[in-house]
Write a protein that holds these residues in place. Sequence first.
Motif, PDB file in Angstrom:
ATOM      1  N   ALA A 149       0.796  -1.225   0.000  1.00 16.43           N
ATOM      2  CA  ALA A 149       0.000   0.000   0.000  1.00 16.43           C
ATOM      3  C   ALA A 149       0.832   1.280   0.000  1.00 16.43           C
ATOM      4  O   ALA A 149       0.508   2.241  -0.701  1.00 16.43           O
ATOM      5  CB  ALA A 149      -0.921   0.006   1.225  1.00 16.43           C
ATOM      6  N   GLU A 198      -3.645  -5.177  -3.681  1.00 14.51           N
ATOM      7  CA  GLU A 198      -4.185  -4.074  -2.879  1.00 14.51           C
ATOM      8  C   GLU A 198      -4.705  -2.932  -3.754  1.00 14.51           C
ATOM      9  O   GLU A 198      -4.139  -2.625  -4.802  1.00 14.51           O
ATOM     10  CB  GLU A 198      -3.106  -3.524  -1.937  1.00 14.51           C
ATOM     11  CG  GLU A 198      -2.683  -4.547  -0.900  1.00 14.51           C
ATOM     12  CD  GLU A 198      -1.919  -3.930   0.261  1.00 14.51           C
ATOM     13  OE1 GLU A 198      -2.445  -3.930   1.387  1.00 14.51           O
ATOM     14  OE2 GLU A 198      -0.804  -3.443   0.028  1.00 14.51           O
ATOM     15  N   GLU A 200      -5.962   1.142  -3.295  1.00  6.30           N
ATOM     16  CA  GLU A 200      -6.212   2.342  -2.487  1.00  6.30           C
ATOM     17  C   GLU A 200      -7.183   3.175  -3.316  1.00  6.30           C
ATOM     18  O   GLU A 200      -6.844   3.615  -4.420  1.00  6.30           O
ATOM     19  CB  GLU A 200      -4.920   3.126  -2.219  1.00  6.30           C
ATOM     20  CG  GLU A 200      -3.808   2.308  -1.570  1.00  6.30           C
ATOM     21  CD  GLU A 200      -4.199   1.632  -0.264  1.00  6.30           C
ATOM     22  OE1 GLU A 200      -4.956   2.247   0.518  1.00  6.30           O
ATOM     23  OE2 GLU A 200      -3.763   0.489  -0.035  1.00  6.30           O
ATOM     24  N   GLU A 303      -9.456   0.917   1.436  1.00  8.28           N
ATOM     25  CA  GLU A 303      -8.420  -0.043   1.057  1.00  8.28           C
ATOM     26  C   GLU A 303      -8.902  -1.492   1.128  1.00  8.28           C
ATOM     27  O   GLU A 303      -8.994  -2.061   2.204  1.00  8.28           O
ATOM     28  CB  GLU A 303      -7.202   0.093   1.969  1.00  8.28           C
ATOM     29  CG  GLU A 303      -6.103  -0.904   1.612  1.00  8.28           C
ATOM     30  CD  GLU A 303      -5.038  -1.003   2.678  1.00  8.28           C
ATOM     31  OE1 GLU A 303      -3.951  -0.480   2.452  1.00  8.28           O
ATOM     32  OE2 GLU A 303      -5.319  -1.587   3.748  1.00  8.28           O
ATOM     33  N   SER A 305      -7.606  -5.012   0.779  1.00 13.34           N
ATOM     34  CA  SER A 305      -6.260  -5.579   0.773  1.00 13.34           C
ATOM     35  C   SER A 305      -6.328  -7.095   0.951  1.00 13.34           C
ATOM     36  O   SER A 305      -6.667  -7.599   2.017  1.00 13.34           O
ATOM     37  CB  SER A 305      -5.469  -4.943   1.915  1.00 13.34           C
ATOM     38  OG  SER A 305      -4.278  -5.645   2.130  1.00 13.34           O
TER      39      SER A 305
END
Length: 437
Positions: A149, A198, A200, A303, A305
């Motif tokens: 991230a 991941e 964002e 997020e 993940s």
Amino acid sequence: MAQPKNDVMDKIVSLCKRRGLIFQSSDIYGGLANSWDYGPLGAELKRNVKDAWWRAAVHYRDDMVGLDSGIIVHPTTWKASGHTDNFYDVLVDCKKCKRRFRVDHIGDTCPNCGSKDFTEGRAFNLMFKTYLGAVADEGSVAYLRPETAQGIFLNFNNVINSSRKKLPFGIAQIGKSFRNEVTAGNFTFRMREFEQMEIEYFTRPEDAETCYREWLRQRFDWYIQLGIKKENLQLRAHGSDELAHYARACSDIEYNFPFGWSELEGVANRGDFDLKQHSQFSGVDLQYHDQVAQKKFFPYVIEPSGGVDRATLAFLVDAYHEEVVEGRNRVVLKLSKDLAPIKVAVLPLLKKKEDIVSMAKKLKKDLQKDLVCVYDDTAAIGKLYRRQDEIGTVFCVTVDVQSLEDQCVTVRNRDTMEQERVAVDQLHAYLTDKLKN
Ligand code: ATP
């Protein structure tokens, strides 16, 4: 975490080794704890998992772009993110059976022997330390990233300036992460070197809550679309005492592994923590500039993940089936066709007959341009079918004596075991159509 309740995990670990999906790392040296390698078929499977994720996260959307940032970044990154100060596991040892556990994984009772007598908790930072350059001193300390991230946050301005994305938009990344996990893992569920997928997703603060719910739904559905049974997935919202230091809300998508419900992926509302921290530590303004409203602000970040290895393991566990067919045990991996390592196996019924072999080899060559195929003539047909079932091959194409005369082959479906005669000149279209839909 509890040990396997039944022998399903043992069977899967053994299948993975036998068929070249997953091997213990460094096994000629006795193995390396919490480390695994993907064999020829595992490498294909893992690629398919990552490709499916990338298509859903990037290619099928207008509001997402990809990134591939480095494993080692400027060490200040980890001060700003909080990992240097907060990325600790607290461990205790059971005084009776000597097993080691993470405090957050157990109550006050040892899951192994039932004792309540533990050592004092000790904190371990999970980051792997290394040194940059020729001199190994405190000034040259760097870390292998424990999550992908941060590379996204460091490139926030670069992506905005080069791609002209407007809020809301997201950046996706797949790559290796490293954590010095000290408790024993369950196969590939917990590794020291693993891969993450991941996202964002940057949004206006007032839209963050809706966006968080939407991503949770989409990520949950992704696993189902790729074949995980709905009853084996659940969402678990974190309690306020469990939330990471940066998170405003977080839910785990959990899978019902043979060793219990465990996290596959976390979806968090990180607020504006990361961009604010990196602005402060770097002195570079990472605020978003809203051209229309003429104002600057820090976007909120949602997020999702997930772990490539945990997802791959869940797909394997969920696909594993044993059934009895005509009095014989059949092991079949009912992987979705997008994930199956091999789509088509071309098998000659008689390997001594040259015409049949050359026809089968030619078919494989024609198909391999578009489909991952194998040719196998190393056993009798029954055994060849069983081998392909065990690794989840979606279709088997068999060439027999009659094929030489009528230019048709037998196509066998992995799940139904139904067989159909298909004309050779229709085969490519037939298979690509079935594998698409
Ligand atoms: P856990 O509590 O199981 O250690 P975590 O909450 O620390 O996991 P996150 O920091 O949220 O994990 O990481 C996001 C995802 O990365 C996890 O959902 C998981 O799929 C994957 N992941 C994290 N640690 C590992 C590991 N040691 N091995 C394999 N995958 C991992």
